[in-house]
Scaffold this motif. Structure first.
Motif, short mmCIF file in Angstrom:
data_model
loop_
_atom_site.label_atom_id
_atom_site.label_comp_id
_atom_site.label_asym_id
_atom_site.label_seq_id
_atom_site.Cartn_x
_atom_site.Cartn_y
_atom_site.Cartn_z
N GLN A 28 -5.01 19.41 -14.20
CA GLN A 28 -4.67 17.99 -14.09
C GLN A 28 -3.75 17.74 -12.89
OE1 GLN A 28 -3.01 16.69 -17.86
NE2 GLN A 28 -4.57 17.87 -18.98
N LEU A 29 -2.73 18.60 -12.75
CA LEU A 29 -1.80 18.45 -11.61
C LEU A 29 -2.51 18.65 -10.28
CD1 LEU A 29 1.39 20.23 -12.96
CD2 LEU A 29 1.16 17.81 -12.37
N ILE A 30 -3.37 19.65 -10.21
CA ILE A 30 -4.12 19.90 -8.97
C ILE A 30 -5.04 18.72 -8.66
CG2 ILE A 30 -5.91 21.36 -7.95
CD1 ILE A 30 -4.50 23.75 -9.37
N LEU A 31 -5.72 18.21 -9.67
CA LEU A 31 -6.57 17.03 -9.47
C LEU A 31 -5.76 15.84 -8.98
CD1 LEU A 31 -9.02 17.20 -12.50
CD2 LEU A 31 -9.62 17.32 -10.07
N PHE A 32 -4.60 15.62 -9.59
CA PHE A 32 -3.73 14.52 -9.18
C PHE A 32 -3.36 14.64 -7.71
CE2 PHE A 32 0.69 13.08 -8.51
CZ PHE A 32 0.50 11.72 -8.66
N ILE A 33 -2.91 15.82 -7.31
CA ILE A 33 -2.46 16.03 -5.92
C ILE A 33 -3.63 15.93 -4.95
CG2 ILE A 33 -1.49 17.75 -4.34
CD1 ILE A 33 0.25 18.70 -6.75
N VAL A 34 -4.72 16.61 -5.25
CA VAL A 34 -5.87 16.63 -4.33
C VAL A 34 -6.47 15.23 -4.17
CG1 VAL A 34 -8.22 17.50 -4.03
CG2 VAL A 34 -6.38 19.06 -4.67
N LEU A 64 0.83 -1.20 0.00
CA LEU A 64 0.00 0.00 0.00
C LEU A 64 0.87 1.26 0.00
CD1 LEU A 64 -2.85 -0.93 2.50
CD2 LEU A 64 -2.92 -0.97 0.01
N THR A 65 1.79 1.32 -0.96
CA THR A 65 2.70 2.45 -1.01
C THR A 65 2.28 3.50 -2.03
OG1 THR A 65 4.09 1.18 -2.51
CG2 THR A 65 4.73 1.20 -0.20
N THR A 66 1.84 3.08 -3.20
CA THR A 66 1.53 4.04 -4.25
C THR A 66 0.09 3.95 -4.76
OG1 THR A 66 2.30 2.53 -5.97
CG2 THR A 66 3.91 4.08 -5.07
N ILE A 67 -0.71 3.09 -4.20
CA ILE A 67 -2.07 2.90 -4.72
C ILE A 67 -2.88 4.19 -4.66
CG2 ILE A 67 -3.12 2.10 -2.56
CD1 ILE A 67 -3.78 0.62 -6.03
N TRP A 68 -2.62 5.04 -3.67
CA TRP A 68 -3.34 6.29 -3.50
C TRP A 68 -3.04 7.24 -4.67
CZ3 TRP A 68 -5.56 3.74 0.02
CH2 TRP A 68 -4.82 2.97 0.90
N PHE A 69 -1.81 7.19 -5.15
CA PHE A 69 -1.40 8.05 -6.25
C PHE A 69 -1.87 7.50 -7.59
CE2 PHE A 69 1.47 8.58 -2.69
CZ PHE A 69 1.28 9.94 -2.44
N VAL A 70 -2.12 6.20 -7.63
CA VAL A 70 -2.71 5.60 -8.84
C VAL A 70 -4.09 6.20 -9.04
CG1 VAL A 70 -3.61 3.46 -9.84
CG2 VAL A 70 -1.38 3.46 -8.72
N GLY A 71 -4.85 6.36 -7.97
CA GLY A 71 -6.17 6.97 -8.06
C GLY A 71 -6.09 8.41 -8.55
N GLY A 72 -5.11 9.15 -8.05
CA GLY A 72 -4.92 10.53 -8.50
C GLY A 72 -4.53 10.59 -9.96
N SER A 115 -5.07 12.32 -4.78
CA SER A 115 -4.10 11.45 -4.12
C SER A 115 -4.09 11.68 -2.62
CB SER A 115 -2.70 11.68 -4.69
OG SER A 115 -2.64 11.33 -6.04
N LEU A 116 -4.08 12.95 -2.19
CA LEU A 116 -4.06 13.26 -0.77
C LEU A 116 -5.36 12.85 -0.07
CD1 LEU A 116 -2.21 16.69 -0.73
CD2 LEU A 116 -1.33 14.45 -0.08
N ILE A 117 -6.48 13.06 -0.73
CA ILE A 117 -7.76 12.64 -0.15
C ILE A 117 -7.78 11.13 0.05
CG2 ILE A 117 -10.23 12.37 -0.65
CD1 ILE A 117 -10.13 15.20 -1.86
N LEU A 118 -7.36 10.40 -0.97
CA LEU A 118 -7.31 8.94 -0.84
C LEU A 118 -6.33 8.52 0.25
CD1 LEU A 118 -7.39 7.85 -4.59
CD2 LEU A 118 -9.19 7.54 -2.88
N LEU A 119 -5.19 9.17 0.30
CA LEU A 119 -4.16 8.83 1.28
C LEU A 119 -4.67 9.05 2.70
CD1 LEU A 119 -1.17 8.00 1.70
CD2 LEU A 119 -0.63 10.43 1.68
N PHE A 120 -5.23 10.22 2.96
CA PHE A 120 -5.62 10.55 4.33
C PHE A 120 -6.91 9.90 4.80
CE2 PHE A 120 -2.81 14.26 3.47
CZ PHE A 120 -1.85 13.93 4.42
N PHE A 121 -7.84 9.64 3.89
CA PHE A 121 -9.13 9.13 4.33
C PHE A 121 -9.29 7.62 4.16
CE2 PHE A 121 -10.11 13.63 3.63
CZ PHE A 121 -10.56 13.93 4.89
N THR A 122 -8.62 7.02 3.20
CA THR A 122 -8.81 5.58 3.01
C THR A 122 -7.65 4.74 3.53
OG1 THR A 122 -7.90 5.61 0.77
CG2 THR A 122 -10.27 5.92 0.99
N ARG A 123 -6.47 5.32 3.65
CA ARG A 123 -5.32 4.55 4.11
C ARG A 123 -5.51 3.98 5.52
NH1 ARG A 123 -0.53 4.48 6.73
NH2 ARG A 123 1.13 3.34 5.70
#
Length: 146
Positions: free
Chosen positions: A48-54, A23-31, A56-64
């Motif tokens: 696109q970059l803002i969507l990727f970052i936002v 579970l290292t990069t799956i959050w960024f795959v979503g972004g 990814s961070l939402i997935l990282l902080f809320f689903t991890r």
């Protein structure tokens, strides 16, 4: 061209996730997936970059936290993690001020300290390991529940 770049990023991140299985990069795959989709909606590179970052961070902080809780249930504690919660006897007076204290755990002598600075524990007292900092066991006096 942007869609090809996002597709490459998505595939690389997915390969890293498959190789590591941690579970290292799956959050960024979503972004990357959301950014890839946004290229077909004619979004510019900054969106696109803002969507990727936002995303990814939402997935990282809320689903991890949820994923880690349920996917690592059967993980066996190793090394020091297995000591936390264990009850042992103090072999040398624990005194944080004088930097003394020891206990034998699984045949090894460990340096012992208490969480509270002014608490001293006498030899022979049962203590419970609550944390490990560096090579020191952090303990509290153990009181058996009746």
């Amino acid at each position: 061209m942007d869609s090809i770049i996002w597709l490459i990023v998505l595939v690389v991140l997915l390969l890293v996730e498959i190789i590591t299985l941690g579970l290292t990069t799956i959050w960024f795959v979503g972004g990357a997936l959301v950014a890839f989709i946004s290229t077909y909606l004619k979004a510019n590179i900054w969106v696109q970059l803002i969507l990727f970052i936002v995303v990814s961070l939402i997935l990282l902080f809320f689903t991890r936290p949820v994923a880690v809780k349920y996917l690592n249930k059967k993980r066996v504690k190793t090394n020091y993690e297995g000591l936390i919660g264990k009850v042992v006897r103090v072999t040398e007076r624990v005194d944080n001020f004088n930097q003394t204290g020891a206990a034998v755990v699984n045949g090894q002598t460990w340096t012992v300290r208490t969480k509270e600075e002014k608490t001293c524990i006498e030899p022979g007292t049962k203590v419970q390991i609550i944390d490990i900092v560096g090579v020191k066991l952090i303990v509290k006096e153990y009181r058996e529940e009746i």
